[in-house]
Design an enzyme around this catalytic site. Structure first.
Site, PDB file in Angstrom:
ATOM      1  N   SER A 123      39.985  20.426  34.352  1.00  0.00           N
ATOM      2  CA  SER A 123      39.068  20.876  32.962  1.00  0.00           C
ATOM      3  C   SER A 123      39.138  22.429  33.319  1.00  0.00           C
ATOM      4  O   SER A 123      38.873  22.873  34.432  1.00  0.00           O
ATOM      5  CB  SER A 123      37.580  20.282  33.150  1.00  0.00           C
ATOM      6  OG  SER A 123      36.978  20.697  32.342  1.00  0.00           O
TER       7      SER A 123
ATOM      8  N   TYR B 256      29.844  18.403  37.486  1.00  0.00           N
ATOM      9  CA  TYR B 256      31.138  18.009  36.460  1.00  0.00           C
ATOM     10  C   TYR B 256      32.012  18.885  37.039  1.00  0.00           C
ATOM     11  O   TYR B 256      33.255  18.996  37.531  1.00  0.00           O
ATOM     12  CB  TYR B 256      30.924  18.182  35.070  1.00  0.00           C
ATOM     13  CG  TYR B 256      32.304  17.612  34.190  1.00  0.00           C
ATOM     14  CD1 TYR B 256      32.940  16.597  34.126  1.00  0.00           C
ATOM     15  CD2 TYR B 256      32.867  18.894  33.606  1.00  0.00           C
ATOM     16  CE1 TYR B 256      34.052  16.440  33.523  1.00  0.00           C
ATOM     17  CE2 TYR B 256      33.986  18.766  32.953  1.00  0.00           C
ATOM     18  CZ  TYR B 256      34.587  17.545  32.647  1.00  0.00           C
ATOM     19  OH  TYR B 256      35.930  17.353  32.115  1.00  0.00           O
TER      20      TYR B 256
ATOM     21  N   LYS C 165      35.624  18.640  39.141  1.00  0.00           N
ATOM     22  CA  LYS C 165      36.945  19.217  38.607  1.00  0.00           C
ATOM     23  C   LYS C 165      37.508  20.208  39.631  1.00  0.00           C
ATOM     24  O   LYS C 165      38.842  20.342  39.558  1.00  0.00           O
ATOM     25  CB  LYS C 165      36.442  19.585  37.205  1.00  0.00           C
ATOM     26  CG  LYS C 165      36.384  18.500  36.284  1.00  0.00           C
ATOM     27  CD  LYS C 165      37.529  17.305  36.204  1.00  0.00           C
ATOM     28  CE  LYS C 165      37.318  16.321  35.091  1.00  0.00           C
ATOM     29  NZ  LYS C 165      38.387  15.185  35.018  1.00  0.00           N
TER      30      LYS C 165
END
Ligand SMILES: NC(=O)c1ccc[n+]([C@@H]2O[C@H](COP(=O)([O-])OP(=O)(O)OC[C@H]3O[C@@H](n4cnc5c(N)ncnc54)[C@H](O)[C@@H]3O)[C@@H](O)[C@H]2O)c1
Length: 254
Positions: free
Chosen positions: A146, A159, A163
């Site tokens: 991401s 998150y 990633k």
């Protein structure tokens, strides 16, 4: 009968019941790959819908269910795929979650869950496909990371960390398996309009804000990720490994 010639290669895609994983499944099938689509058992209906789309385009697909946080499930799903076509040539690690929360409010369980689904899955799935790829001295692994891996933003710290770990796993695996003819790369999508992104954005006002911040003045569609993934799976990217490619319409430049 398939409307196109198969190319003899099998791609295994996790998180394929919807969103980017579904678009990748349909896109790879359209290029002649046989596609193994996987997701959690609760998403079997979504997987079947993905298979129906692949088959409507004349492609071949095979659904398999399991939880990518379980090593046992990863090994079983890959064995199932090899039982279907005899080999897995390309692995696309696309399964992932994002439950937005400020770091100061985040529990250890929420942290662990993001790391397990978004990062540890890449470890387990890659470990599962490597022996078969090594035997044939060829393989491609494509990790859907991401843009969050490049720069964390508020409410996505966990998150972003998960990633960033995917990008690091990509770089280290690439160095560990390059001599076996296996290339490992990551794609860092920007904002791609799936359910995950819409949950995060909340409404049209936010959509407009991010559109304006993007060089191409639009957000991505799941199909926008397909071309770069096909490139990284193909012989046209033979000399590309250990890299992370932003696919973001010009939202970020590093
Ligand atoms: N949509 C975006 O803007 C965006 C941006 C950057 C990166 N990504 C990444 O792209 C990937 C796909 O995202 P999406 O937007 O299509 O979201 P999505 O929610 O539509 O797809 C994610 C899939 O992963 C599956 N999954 C979740 N937990 C799992 C588990 N334990 N085992 C197996 N499968 C599991 C889900 O069931 C779901 O089908 C994710 O890794 C996401 O982090 C998305």
């Amino acid at each position: 009968m398939p409307s196109h010639e198969g190319n003899g290669k099998t791609v295994f895609i996790t998180g394929a019941a919807g969103g980017i994983g579904r678009a990748l499944s349909v896109g790879f099938a359209a290029e002649g790959y046989e596609v193994v689509v996987s997701d959690i058992p609760a998403q079997l209906e979504g997987l079947r819908a993905t298979c129906a789309l692949v088959e409507a385009g004349g492609g071949k697909s095979h659904p398999t269910t399991g939880d990518v946080t379980s090593k046992q499930d990863c090994d079983r799903m890959v064995a199932d795929a090899i039982g279907w076509t005899g080999h897995v040539d390309i692995l696309v690690n696309c399964a992932g979650i994002l439950h937005a929360k400020r770091l100061e409010d985040l529990s250890g369980e929420e942290w662990d869950r993001h790391i397990a689904i978004n990062s540890r899955s890449v470890l387990y799935m890659t470990q599962a496909v490597l022996p078969d790829m090594r035997k044939r001295h060829w393989g491609r692994i494509i990790n859907i990371a991401s843009l969050a891996a490049r720069q964390g933003i508020p409410t996505e710290g966990h998150y972003a960390a998960s990633k960033a770990a995917v990008v690091t796993l990509t770089r280290v695996f690439a160095q560990e398996v390059g001599e076996d003819g296996i290339n490992v790369n990551a794609i860092c999508p920007g904002i791609i309009l799936t359910e995950m992104a819409m949950n995060k954005l909340g409404g049209q006002e936010q959509v407009r804000f991010w559109e304006k911040a993007t060089a191409l003045r639009r957000l991505g569609q799941p199909e926008d990720v397909v071309g770069p993934a096909i490139f990284l799976a193909s012989e046209k990217s033979d000399f590309v490994t250990g890299q992370a490619l932003n696919v973001c319409g010009g939202l970020y430049f590093h």
